[in-house]
Scaffold this motif. Structure first.
Motif, mmCIF file in Angstrom:
data_model
loop_
_atom_site.group_PDB
_atom_site.id
_atom_site.type_symbol
_atom_site.label_atom_id
_atom_site.label_comp_id
_atom_site.label_asym_id
_atom_site.label_seq_id
_atom_site.Cartn_x
_atom_site.Cartn_y
_atom_site.Cartn_z
ATOM 1 N N ALA A 267 -21.252 -23.733 15.251
ATOM 2 C CA ALA A 267 -21.070 -22.411 14.658
ATOM 3 C C ALA A 267 -19.672 -21.896 14.984
ATOM 4 C CB ALA A 267 -22.130 -21.446 15.178
ATOM 5 N N LEU A 268 -19.068 -21.176 14.040
ATOM 6 C CA LEU A 268 -17.688 -20.729 14.187
ATOM 7 C C LEU A 268 -17.588 -19.225 13.994
ATOM 8 C CD1 LEU A 268 -16.078 -23.482 11.929
ATOM 9 C CD2 LEU A 268 -16.034 -23.449 14.428
ATOM 10 N N ALA A 269 -16.800 -18.574 14.831
ATOM 11 C CA ALA A 269 -16.438 -17.173 14.605
ATOM 12 C C ALA A 269 -15.210 -17.170 13.714
ATOM 13 C CB ALA A 269 -16.141 -16.490 15.932
ATOM 14 N N VAL A 270 -15.292 -16.524 12.562
ATOM 15 C CA VAL A 270 -14.207 -16.612 11.586
ATOM 16 C C VAL A 270 -13.527 -15.282 11.305
ATOM 17 C CG1 VAL A 270 -15.091 -18.689 10.461
ATOM 18 C CG2 VAL A 270 -15.905 -16.458 9.708
ATOM 19 N N ALA A 271 -14.082 -14.175 11.748
ATOM 20 C CA ALA A 271 -13.437 -12.877 11.571
ATOM 21 C C ALA A 271 -13.951 -11.923 12.630
ATOM 22 C CB ALA A 271 -13.693 -12.317 10.168
ATOM 23 N N ALA A 272 -13.044 -11.129 13.182
ATOM 24 C CA ALA A 272 -13.411 -10.139 14.193
ATOM 25 C C ALA A 272 -12.594 -8.884 13.945
ATOM 26 C CB ALA A 272 -13.144 -10.679 15.599
#
Length: 337
Positions: A267-272
């Protein structure tokens, strides 16, 4: 929370020290999260309540990326009816406070771009932000068939005197202090060799969202937009969440605990941003009744999930505290199953 409980048990078996269960205690975190937390979103909804206004997304992309892809027209100006030839290169394009960006070109590394600008009196060029850094994370994101928002600026480049180049680089160093963006700046020893250009009056400003939809924005609206307090730290946060083992596992826990979605590895964090977190995860397909699922299921489709905060966050440390609270709540609820 059954899915979260199962996932937590798997992580315990794998002896992941950062995700051990804590004593059951439900925090008041749910009151700090919007109803419908984490529902699958599309980038068309960026201008809605789940994300930043488009002009703020554009400004964060501009201010949080020290490098951009520069495209210039090759050779002499094209004749009427002929397609111009173009060339592209990766350059430093600094805009920590907003428009206009300062473009830095090295005579040896960017010789062709400098020649193009010299041959074309109008100096037509474009800058594309958001598609270059961080390289490792973007490689994984592209492999999943996803691209982050990109900001494209079109206009003419005007030379900037060396004294102004030095002043703007110093301002960028102050703005990005404490972040890895500093590592992407050219070293002080190279400044005297660099030539600076300003894209002072963009003729076009276009935000391309993750779905490929193009949004035309007024340059003055982007420049006047609020700079998101997470903009300078976003690159570091995304790398931390997507690459550190404990946080990468936590992203899967968030999907399981808040959404009831079993996410596969990677799983990837792509926007914060100050209003939430967007995760890209491969959803594991439910096994047929009576069929034992494989230990590491594959083949699920990649989906985007938005974890939207009701309270706007104030900065990087506030963002990390929110995620730690989310992790504690999901672990405690899973342990109580």
């Amino acid at each position: 929370m059954a899915a979260a409980a199962a996932l937590l048990a798997m992580q315990r078996a794998a002896r992941c020290p950062q995700l051990t269960a804590r004593a059951p205690q439900l925090t008041d975190l749910r009151r700090a999260l919007t109803p419908g937390l984490g529902r699958c979103w599309s980038s068309e909804a960026t201008d809605g309540p789940e994300g930043l206004p488009l002009a703020q997304v554009a400004k964060a992309c501009l201010a949080g990326n020290p490098r951009a892809q520069l495209t210039t027209v090759r050779g002499e100006a094209p004749n009427a009816g002929t397609e111009p030839k173009v060339g592209s290169c990766l350059v430093h394009a600094l805009a920590p406070r907003g428009l206009p960006p300062l473009v830095l070109l090295h005579p040896a590394l960017h010789a062709e771009a400098l020649r193009d600008l010299a041959l074309n009196p109008t100096n037509p060029a474009s800058l594309c932000y958001g598609a270059t850094d961080p390289p490792g994370l973007l490689q994984h994101v592209r492999a999943a068939g996803w691209l982050p928002p990109r900001l494209v600026l079109l206009g003419g480049l005007a030379p900037v005197p060396p004294s102004e180049v030095a002043a703007q680089v110093s301002d960028a160093r102050r703005a990005w202090r404490g972040t890895s963006l500093l590592d992407l700046l050219p070293p002080e020893s190279e400044l005297e060799h660099l030539r600076g250009f300003s894209l002072a009056e963009p003729s076009r400003c276009q935000l391309v969202d993750a779905a490929g939809k193009q949004h035309e924005l007024a340059p003055e609206a982007v420049d006047a937009a609020l700079l998101d307090p997470i903009a300078y730290s976003q690159m570091d946060l995304l790398r931390m969440l997507s690459e550190e083992e404990g946080w990468q596992a936590a992203l899967r826990l968030f999907c399981a605990g808040y959404l009831g979605v079993e996410a596969g590895p990677g799983a990837l964090a792509v926007a914060a941003d100050r209003m939430g977190l967007t995760v890209l995860a491969q959803e594991v397909q439910a096994a047929a009744s009576g069929v034992e699922p494989p230990p590491e299921p594959t083949g699920g489709r990649w989906r985007q999930f938005r974890f939207a905060f009701q309270r706007e966050l104030r900065g990087r440390s506030d963002f990390v505290r929110m995620l730690e609270s989310m992790r504690e709540e999901v672990e405690a609820a899973a342990a109580d199953e």
